[in-house]
Write a protein that holds these residues in place. Structure first.
Motif, PDB file in Angstrom:
ATOM      1  N   GLU A  45       3.183  -5.169   1.513  1.00  0.00           N
ATOM      2  CA  GLU A  45       2.287  -5.034   2.175  1.00  0.00           C
ATOM      3  C   GLU A  45       1.439  -4.035   1.908  1.00  0.00           C
ATOM      4  N   MET A  46       2.021  -2.732   1.810  1.00  0.00           N
ATOM      5  CA  MET A  46       1.343  -1.504   1.484  1.00  0.00           C
ATOM      6  C   MET A  46       0.740  -1.570   0.111  1.00  0.00           C
ATOM      7  N   ALA A  47       1.316  -2.228  -0.994  1.00  0.00           N
ATOM      8  CA  ALA A  47       0.824  -2.558  -2.099  1.00  0.00           C
ATOM      9  C   ALA A  47      -0.613  -3.260  -2.237  1.00  0.00           C
ATOM     10  N   GLU A  48      -0.394  -4.170  -1.338  1.00  0.00           N
ATOM     11  CA  GLU A  48      -1.725  -5.236  -0.963  1.00  0.00           C
ATOM     12  C   GLU A  48      -2.878  -4.225  -0.341  1.00  0.00           C
ATOM     13  N   MET A  49      -2.612  -3.370   0.412  1.00  0.00           N
ATOM     14  CA  MET A  49      -3.520  -2.699   0.975  1.00  0.00           C
ATOM     15  C   MET A  49      -4.211  -1.554   0.037  1.00  0.00           C
ATOM     16  N   VAL A  50      -3.256  -0.938  -0.734  1.00  0.00           N
ATOM     17  CA  VAL A  50      -3.643  -0.047  -1.699  1.00  0.00           C
ATOM     18  C   VAL A  50      -4.574  -0.750  -2.839  1.00  0.00           C
ATOM     19  N   LEU A  51      -4.088  -2.075  -3.228  1.00  0.00           N
ATOM     20  CA  LEU A  51      -4.902  -2.665  -4.204  1.00  0.00           C
ATOM     21  C   LEU A  51      -6.257  -2.948  -3.799  1.00  0.00           C
ATOM     22  N   THR A  52      -6.273  -3.714  -2.587  1.00  0.00           N
ATOM     23  CA  THR A  52      -7.707  -3.825  -1.871  1.00  0.00           C
ATOM     24  C   THR A  52      -8.405  -2.643  -1.924  1.00  0.00           C
ATOM     25  N   VAL A  53      -8.213  -1.513  -1.527  1.00  0.00           N
ATOM     26  CA  VAL A  53      -9.135  -0.430  -1.705  1.00  0.00           C
ATOM     27  C   VAL A  53      -9.505   0.169  -2.827  1.00  0.00           C
TER      28      VAL A  53
END
Length: 209
Positions: free
Chosen positions: A165-173
């Motif tokens: 979930e953290m990776a998805e947030m970082v990738l989106t930004v």
């Protein structure tokens, strides 16, 4: 004067992986200079100084070449930044260090970023490339999760949410920041955005229990 045949001869004995790398880099140069549409197999081989048949010897299809090109962006080397991560520093500072190290690889070659963005757009339109954007996204997520796990180990922290979930947030930004930066090329604004995000994400980071 050296003939074309003489110039190419040293490459005849190269292993397949070395030829693939040369063709991948040649394709990137052609796309950066002339656009994605200009990167025919003949143009790529000519740029690499190889006979046309070398392309199909190394790649089964253009899809495979495009995947290799996208991998050059996914496989960013962050080895130099890990010694700078300080377990005694606030999480926001360490995240800022990590984000800035990655961001420098983006701004170092804006033409490459533009090409990779164009490739993703092309893959969304071409039936023969269907599935490539999803593969790219999964690959980015996996690599981002690996970097976040490494960060947690180096900084002696853990996350309030799962790594995926953290990776998805970082990738989106980062995806959004890259697209915006390609539009306005305002380096300071992009770095400020990432610095602010480091502070926000630090709210989901806590000392390892």
């Amino acid at each position: 004067m050296e003939s074309a045949g003489t110039a190419r001869s040293p490459r005849k004995n190269l292993p397949v992986e070395a030829r693939r790398e040369l063709l991948t880099q040649a394709a990137l140069r052609v796309m950066k200079r002339d656009g994605v549409g200009a990167a025919t197999t003949r143009a790529i081989c000519a740029e690499a100084g190889m006979p046309h048949g070398a392309f199909h010897y190394c790649f089964r299809s253009k899809r495979e070449l495009y995947a290799a090109l996208l991998t050059t962006d996914i496989d960013v080397d962050l080895s130099a930044v890990w010694p700078e991560v300080d377990p005694g520093a606030p999480p926001a500072d360490n995240l800022r260090t990590l984000f800035r190290a990655y961001w420098e690889t983006v701004v170092a070659d804006p033409d490459a970023q533009r090409v990779l963005t164009d490739l993703t757009g092309l893959a969304l339109r071409e039936p023969e490339l269907s599935g490539l954007p999803a593969w790219e996204h999964r690959s980015y997520l996996e690599r981002t999760a690996e970097n976040l796990d490494r960060f947690a180990a180096e900084a002696h922290v853990e996350y309030a949410r799962g790594t995926a979930e953290m990776a998805e947030m970082v990738l989106t930004v980062f995806s959004g920041a890259t697209t915006l930066w390609l539009s306005h090329r305002d380096d300071d604004a992009a770095r400020e955005t990432l610095d602010r995000y480091a502070v926000l994400l630090a709210g989901l980071v806590r000392p390892r229990s």
